[in-house]
Write a protein that holds these residues in place. Structure first.
Motif, short mmCIF file in Angstrom:
data_model
loop_
_atom_site.label_atom_id
_atom_site.label_comp_id
_atom_site.label_asym_id
_atom_site.label_seq_id
_atom_site.Cartn_x
_atom_site.Cartn_y
_atom_site.Cartn_z
N SER A 104 0.85 -0.95 0.04
CA SER A 104 0.04 -0.18 -0.23
C SER A 104 0.59 1.40 -0.17
O SER A 104 0.46 2.15 0.08
CB SER A 104 -1.27 -0.24 1.75
OG SER A 104 -1.88 0.14 1.16
N ALA A 163 -0.57 15.69 1.54
CA ALA A 163 -0.64 14.20 1.53
C ALA A 163 -1.96 13.59 1.46
O ALA A 163 -2.86 13.97 1.23
CB ALA A 163 -0.42 13.65 2.77
N GLU A 168 -7.62 13.19 0.88
CA GLU A 168 -9.55 12.75 1.29
C GLU A 168 -10.31 13.81 1.86
O GLU A 168 -11.37 14.03 1.69
CB GLU A 168 -9.19 11.60 1.86
CG GLU A 168 -8.07 10.25 2.18
CD GLU A 168 -7.59 9.09 2.22
OE1 GLU A 168 -8.21 9.10 3.69
OE2 GLU A 168 -6.58 8.64 2.35
N HIS A 196 -7.94 2.11 4.35
CA HIS A 196 -7.62 2.43 4.69
C HIS A 196 -7.71 3.13 5.89
O HIS A 196 -8.57 3.88 5.54
CB HIS A 196 -5.97 3.30 4.56
CG HIS A 196 -4.22 3.69 4.96
ND1 HIS A 196 -4.64 4.88 5.18
CD2 HIS A 196 -3.94 3.14 4.57
CE1 HIS A 196 -3.38 5.04 5.64
NE2 HIS A 196 -2.74 3.54 5.55
N ASN A 199 -8.86 7.12 5.55
CA ASN A 199 -10.46 6.84 4.98
C ASN A 199 -11.72 7.30 6.46
O ASN A 199 -12.68 7.86 6.74
CB ASN A 199 -10.76 5.56 3.91
CG ASN A 199 -9.82 5.79 3.23
OD1 ASN A 199 -10.18 4.83 1.80
ND2 ASN A 199 -9.40 6.39 2.39
N ALA A 271 -4.46 5.83 -3.91
CA ALA A 271 -3.14 5.53 -2.78
C ALA A 271 -2.58 3.93 -4.13
O ALA A 271 -1.50 3.42 -3.96
CB ALA A 271 -3.47 4.04 -1.93
N HIS A 295 3.99 10.73 -3.90
CA HIS A 295 5.00 9.74 -2.95
C HIS A 295 4.62 8.62 -3.18
O HIS A 295 5.46 8.45 -2.75
CB HIS A 295 5.12 9.89 -1.35
CG HIS A 295 3.88 10.13 -0.75
ND1 HIS A 295 2.29 11.52 -0.67
CD2 HIS A 295 3.33 9.68 0.57
CE1 HIS A 295 1.67 11.03 -0.27
NE2 HIS A 295 2.18 9.78 0.75
N LYS A 296 3.20 7.55 -3.92
CA LYS A 296 3.73 6.61 -4.52
C LYS A 296 3.32 6.48 -5.61
O LYS A 296 4.99 5.51 -5.59
CB LYS A 296 2.37 6.09 -3.65
CG LYS A 296 2.06 5.95 -1.99
CD LYS A 296 1.22 4.89 -1.72
CE LYS A 296 0.52 6.00 -0.15
NZ LYS A 296 -0.56 5.20 0.05
N TRP A 458 -3.10 -6.29 8.28
CA TRP A 458 -3.76 -5.70 7.76
C TRP A 458 -3.86 -5.91 6.05
O TRP A 458 -2.61 -5.93 5.37
CB TRP A 458 -3.76 -3.55 7.89
CG TRP A 458 -4.42 -2.56 7.29
CD1 TRP A 458 -6.04 -2.71 7.46
CD2 TRP A 458 -4.72 -2.47 6.06
NE1 TRP A 458 -6.67 -1.73 6.20
CE2 TRP A 458 -5.18 -1.64 5.74
CE3 TRP A 458 -2.87 -1.89 5.27
CZ2 TRP A 458 -5.81 -0.35 4.08
CZ3 TRP A 458 -3.20 -0.37 4.01
CH2 TRP A 458 -4.70 -0.06 3.56
N TYR B 101 10.88 5.02 4.93
CA TYR B 101 9.31 5.77 4.91
C TYR B 101 8.80 5.14 6.84
O TYR B 101 9.53 5.12 7.24
CB TYR B 101 8.65 4.57 4.34
CG TYR B 101 6.91 5.50 4.44
CD1 TYR B 101 6.75 7.02 4.05
CD2 TYR B 101 6.11 4.79 4.07
CE1 TYR B 101 5.09 7.25 4.24
CE2 TYR B 101 4.48 4.90 4.27
CZ TYR B 101 4.30 6.47 3.68
OH TYR B 101 3.29 6.94 4.64
C1 PLP Z 1 -5.06 2.91 0.98
C2 PLP Z 1 -4.37 4.39 1.52
N1 PLP Z 1 -5.35 5.35 1.32
C3 PLP Z 1 -4.53 6.48 2.05
C4 PLP Z 1 -3.42 6.58 2.22
C5 PLP Z 1 -2.95 7.81 3.07
O1 PLP Z 1 -2.21 8.45 2.65
P1 PLP Z 1 -1.07 9.33 2.92
O2 PLP Z 1 0.33 8.40 4.22
O3 PLP Z 1 -0.12 10.20 1.81
O4 PLP Z 1 -1.71 10.57 3.75
C6 PLP Z 1 -2.73 5.12 2.32
C7 PLP Z 1 -1.28 5.66 3.13
O5 PLP Z 1 -0.62 5.55 3.29
C8 PLP Z 1 -3.08 4.00 1.73
O6 PLP Z 1 -1.87 2.77 2.07
#
Ligand code: PLP
Lengths: 528, 453
Positions: A104, A163, A168, A196, A199, A271, A295-296, A458, B101
């Motif tokens: 993820s 981020a 979201e 995740h 959410n 993601a 960043h992904k 997870w 990370y």
């Molecule tokens: C499926 C999923 N949704 C949302 C996120 C949240 O993204 P971020 O960490 O950039 O806020 C992540 C990651 O960490 C994720 O794996």
């Protein structure tokens, strides 16, 4: 674990890998803190601009009642500091150290040239500069908006969210503003149980009740459960596709239809976009709003936890609600004042850098019914520069190939490991089950084989989950080595796993003690 | 390596032979067969984005950014361009830091965890508060998180969050979004000649504002220095008014100011927020590092990541992320924040920068921020048509100047001559000295004289 040979993996490739991370031990303790190397207190002597300064005091131009009395910090020489941080860096494992299949998180290689362009002196501008004087910055932002709109099949994009979770939040706030604008009172956001954590947390931050959606036996959205969950209270459904099991939501068109039928919006958590580049666009699947996780998918470095960026794309009807400000093009060539996709192809013809014809100009504007702001300025600018450079480097061909190889690598790796992978067909990631073993222990033991372990436990729908995403950057040989590590650990007994890791800087760390007696600063340690 | 490298991503190492071998092992004919995508949603178009060599890409970015004018910026108001020592870049750019990370596996991440623990400790010293997290996105989102903290810990009745009437709009608008999911409302209190108007403030806290009887204030926010560069003189009084009303006192500041100005713990601050990247990042178009520190009382309600000390199996001291049950990946919709990816690498940079300055260097940098700003104010005040500073207060880093001519015209003339300044009102400009070398300030004064003359 004192046995030197334990932790040597004999993978299918027959390679012997042995890893030892740097470890400095002095008087029975690991690398000292900065504060243990030095702490110097300076007194602040108020109301004097000149006069004698002693070793312990600094003169201050302010009266004492406006200042603090003293400040105590480490005072190290530059060489000492260089050694301190170099040693610390040796006690960190990054993508450049070896495979990092953290599910993820899309831990792909971060091309260093992107650091060079982000460090350009011309990139270092203040956000309150006049628009006229920062045409370069605005053009880069505009072009990145355009790239992302094309990639997502979206009509308009904001780059402000710093981020994924912030993206979201923009999505949830846009949903609120959209329904509000239509005088439509809605108080629920639906989130699949395998989603995740952000959410759920984001929907709650936006003031919504979270409705959890169970999966069907195949690991996808259960259409019946969805039907039961949907109502005129539904503000949005948040989905990622492929989902966190790596499975494509085959019924996505049907899902979109049903959400739209009750007047809800469909949100795409970006993601997992690294599975779909060049093949599927969220906009075409019926998503109204999405975030991109740069960043992904777009290879900007994760930096030990951040910074990232989470731009948000929306369909035309939601564009007026986007955060403020956005960038638009005025004058110049084709598309005036709109950054919808397809505006005359990528104008990649200006790389000469010399004479440019009639240049368009760019300006900031406030979307008509904007939700306002989710960052003090324009988000994580330096990250956006790197993302732009990555997309411009790969282009259509490179991006499509990245997804192809990401999916190939995940499938190949899964075919080489002995752990069961209950849900298929997966794409860029898969979730294996550690079965009778504890997934967290498996991860600890994998560290001894010189690889970073997968995300563990997870999504919970797979018992003892090992969520694995090798990304496109690993070669077959590295994947073989990685599979060797999985398989070696799969054959070890619980006692071995519980004693791991043995080759990392630190041995197994006691989490309970850390939480029971929080010591969150060197000051707290001194008080002990 | 056998076979030829596949065309496509320059960072995918596969040769055609390897690809074939892998497909064979999987039991698939082609890579396309691995995609389980219904025909109806497949995308068969093109993005229309060209591929480029690394060199071409660098030229492209350089050419685009080359359209930015090279101006000397006397700009601040929350984002500053102090000189960042080369050491910071070189150490932070070590790829182990850059390409790792979040430290979910602490045993293999001790170096970063220790750096973040040290960062938290620096903020504990600077604020005097016991707990600092290892980052929010920026000052504005940290302020928003402070408001949701206030929401969680408040006594039932109140709903008002009070902020100064003069507050950077990015902060105000971000805060509005963070409280949108609660029943909190953001209201203002008056300022007087650049700092908090104590009487007006007290009246607003007590609910006697224009609207008559209002609910309790649950949070008050003040800044030191303020967005107009003034140093707040009545912090202790603000703190005790907040305390009497049981409102959370949130103070906005930054690590340079905190090194010299009153210590937040000494004036009763419950939470300190701000932009910590004032040290560590050069001017970055507003990219920041959200500072968040608070008292131990609220430990279980802190948003974001915390690094704590622990022991490993050899009983040696180690570091790990801790109190994670507050966080979204465990607590989901009941988490203290939705933040996941944060600004850890910027926190690392900030810590290195603080280390490079040391306590003396940091206090001296802060002192110079006062003297250089006040000296510049005196010098521009000597010019005909300019009065500075507008506020009869002490200043930090920046100040507002009154100009007889329209401020916009002056800023535009200055821009033509290579300087950027803030226009904050029809006849007000704001000037900031952070990061601007002395000789540039000299030539700025000479240029301003020409422009207003
Ligand atoms: C499926 C999923 N949704 C949302 C996120 C949240 O993204 P971020 O960490 O950039 O806020 C992540 C990651 O960490 C994720 O794996």
């Amino acid at each position: 674990m004192t046995d030197d040979r334990s932790g040597e993996s004999d993978g299918p490739g027959g390679r012997q890998v042995r890893y030892d991370q740097a470890r400095y031990v002095e008087n029975g303790r690991y690398e000292p803190l900065l504060s243990e190397k030095d702490l110097t207190r300076v007194e602040i002597d108020g109301g004097r601009e000149d006069g004698d300064e002693s070793e312990e005091t600094v003169n201050s131009p302010l009266p004492d009642d406006l200042t603090r009395d003293s400040l105590e910090l480490p005072a190290l020489s530059e060489p000492e500091l260089a050694r301190h941080y170099t040693r610390l860096s040796q006690m960190v494992y990054g993508i450049d150290s070896g495979p990092y299949p953290l599910g993820s998180c899309t831990m792909k290689y971060n091309p260093p040239f992107t650091e060079d362009v982000a460090a350009l002196a011309s990139a270092a501008v203040h956000p309150d500069r006049s628009e006229r004087s920062i045409q370069g910055t605005l053009e880069l932002l505009y072009r990145l908006q355009d790239y992302l709109a094309r990639i997502g099949g979206m009509d308009a994009v904001t780059l402000q969210p710093p981020a994924g979770a912030a993206g979201e939040f923009v999505g949830v706030r846009i949903a609120a503003a959209y329904h509000d604008h239509r005088d439509d009172d809605r108080d629920e956001v639906i989130v699949p149980e395998s989603a995740h954590g952000t959410n759920f947390a984001t929907a709650a931050l936006g003031g919504y009740d979270v409705v959890e959606l169970p999966s069907d036996d195949g690991g996808r959205v259960d259409l019946e459960a969805l039907e039961a969950a949907l109502s005129e209270r539904t503000a949005a459904l948040m989905l990622t596709n492929p989902n966190t099991l790596g499975l494509f939501e085959r019924d996505i068109v049907e899902i979109a239809q049903r959400v739209h039928d009750v007047g809800g919006l469909l949100y795409y958590d970006g993601a997992n976009l690294n599975a779909l580049l060049g093949r599927v666009r969220p906009g075409d699947m019926g998503f109204d709003v999405m975030h991109y996780n740069v960043h992904k998918t777009f290879a900007t470095p994760h930096g030990g936890g951040g910074p990232g960026a989470g731009p948000v794309g929306v369909s035309e009807q939601l564009a007026p609600f986007l955060p403020s400000p956005r960038v638009r093009k005025v004058g110049g060539s084709s598309d005036t004042g709109s950054d919808s996709s397809g505006g005359g192809g990528d104008s990649g013809d200006d790389i000469g850098g010399g004479t440019r014809g009639r240049e368009p100009t760019y300006e900031l504007f406030e979307p008509e019914r904007t939700i306002g702001k989710v960052h003090g300025y324009h988000g994580n600018w330096l990250v956006l520069v790197k993302a732009f450079a990555y997309v411009a480097r790969l282009g259509d061909e490179g991006l499509a190939d990245a997804s192809a190889k990401a999916v190939l690598n995940a499938n190949y790796l899964a075919s080489q490991i002995e752990y069961d992978v209950p849900y298929e067909p997966f794409h860029h990631e898969f979730v294996a089950s550690a079965g009778e073993q504890d997934a967290a222990d498996v991860a600890k033991r994998m560290l001894d084989y010189g690889v970073h372990p997968p995300t563990t436990k997870w999504p919970e729908i797979v018992p003892e989950a090992l969520m694995t995403e090798p990304t496109e950057i690993e070669s077959k040989a590295t994947l073989d080595r990685l599979a060797g590590a999985f398989n070696a650990v799969a054959r070890e007994d619980d006692a071995d796993l519980e004693a791991a890791p043995g080759r990392t800087t630190a041995r197994r760390i006691d989490q309970t003690s850390a939480a029971r007696t929080p010591r969150l600063s060197w000051q707290a340690l001194e008080r002990e | 390596m056998h076979g030829t490298h596949d065309a496509g991503s320059p960072y995918a190492p596969h040769t055609d032979d390897e690809r074939t071998a892998m497909l064979e092992a999987i039991g698939a004919e082609t890579v396309e067969d691995l995609f389980d995508v219904p025909a109806g949603v497949a995308f068969d178009g093109e993005y229309g984005i060209d591929s480029r060599s690394e060199r071409e890409t660098r030229r492209l970015v350089r050419s685009i950014l080359g359209r930015n004018d090279g101006l000397t910026e006397l700009l601040g108001r929350g984002h500053y361009g102090y000189y960042v020592p080369s050491l910071v870049d070189h150490l932070a750019d070590r790829s182990e830091f850059l390409t790792s990370y979040t430290q979910y596996q602490p045993e293999i991440s001790q170096g970063f965890l220790q750096a973040l623990f040290e960062y938290q400790s620096l903020l504990v010293e600077l604020t005097g508060l016991e707990v600092a997290n290892c980052s929010m996105y920026d000052a504005a989102t940290a302020l928003g998180e402070a408001a949701t903290l206030a929401d969680r810990i408040r006594d039932a009745s109140g709903t008002r969050v009070l902020v100064p009437d003069r507050l950077a709009s990015g902060k105000r608008r971000t805060l509005e979004n963070y409280v949108a999911g609660t029943d909190l409302v953001v209201e203002t209190y008056p300022t007087d000649d650049g700092i908090v108007d104590l009487e007006g403030f007290e009246r607003r806290v007590e609910g006697g504002g224009a609207g008559g009887d209002e609910t309790d204030a649950v949070m008050v926010y003040a800044e030191n220095p303020t967005v107009r560069g003034t140093i707040e003189e009545n912090l202790s009084a603000i703190g005790s008014i907040a305390d009497d009303a049981d409102a959370l006192f949130v103070l906005g500041s930054d690590p340079v100011a905190l090194a010299l100005l009153e210590r937040p713990a000494d004036v009763g601050a419950d939470v300190v927020v701000g932009d910590a990247s004032v040290l560590g990042l050069p001017t970055s178009f507003g990219m920041g590092l959200g500072l968040f520190a608070t008292s131990e009382t609220y430990l279980r309600q802190v948003p974001g990541r915390l690094v704590g000390a622990s022991e490993d199996a050899t009983d040696r001291r180690t570091f790990t992320l801790t109190l994670q049950t507050r966080e979204q990946h465990i607590r989901r919709e009941r988490a203290t924040s939705n933040i996941c990816t944060n600004q850890a690498w910027v926190a690392l940079r900030t810590a290195i920068h603080v280390g490079a300055l040391g306590p003396r260097g940091l206090v001296e940098l802060a002192s110079r921020s006062v003297t250089r700003a006040e000296e510049l104010a005196e010098r521009v005040d000597d010019l005909t048509g300019v009065t500075a500073p507008v506020h009869d207060r002490r200043h930090f880093r920046e100040f507002v100047a009154h100009v007889d001519q329209p401020a916009r015209a002056i800023a535009s003339d200055l821009q033509k001559r290579g300087f950027a300044v803030h226009v904050v009102d029809d006849h007000e400009i704001q000037l900031c000295v952070a990061g601007v070398p002395d000789e540039r300030l000299d030539s700025f004064v000479a240029t301003l004289e020409e422009v207003v003359g």
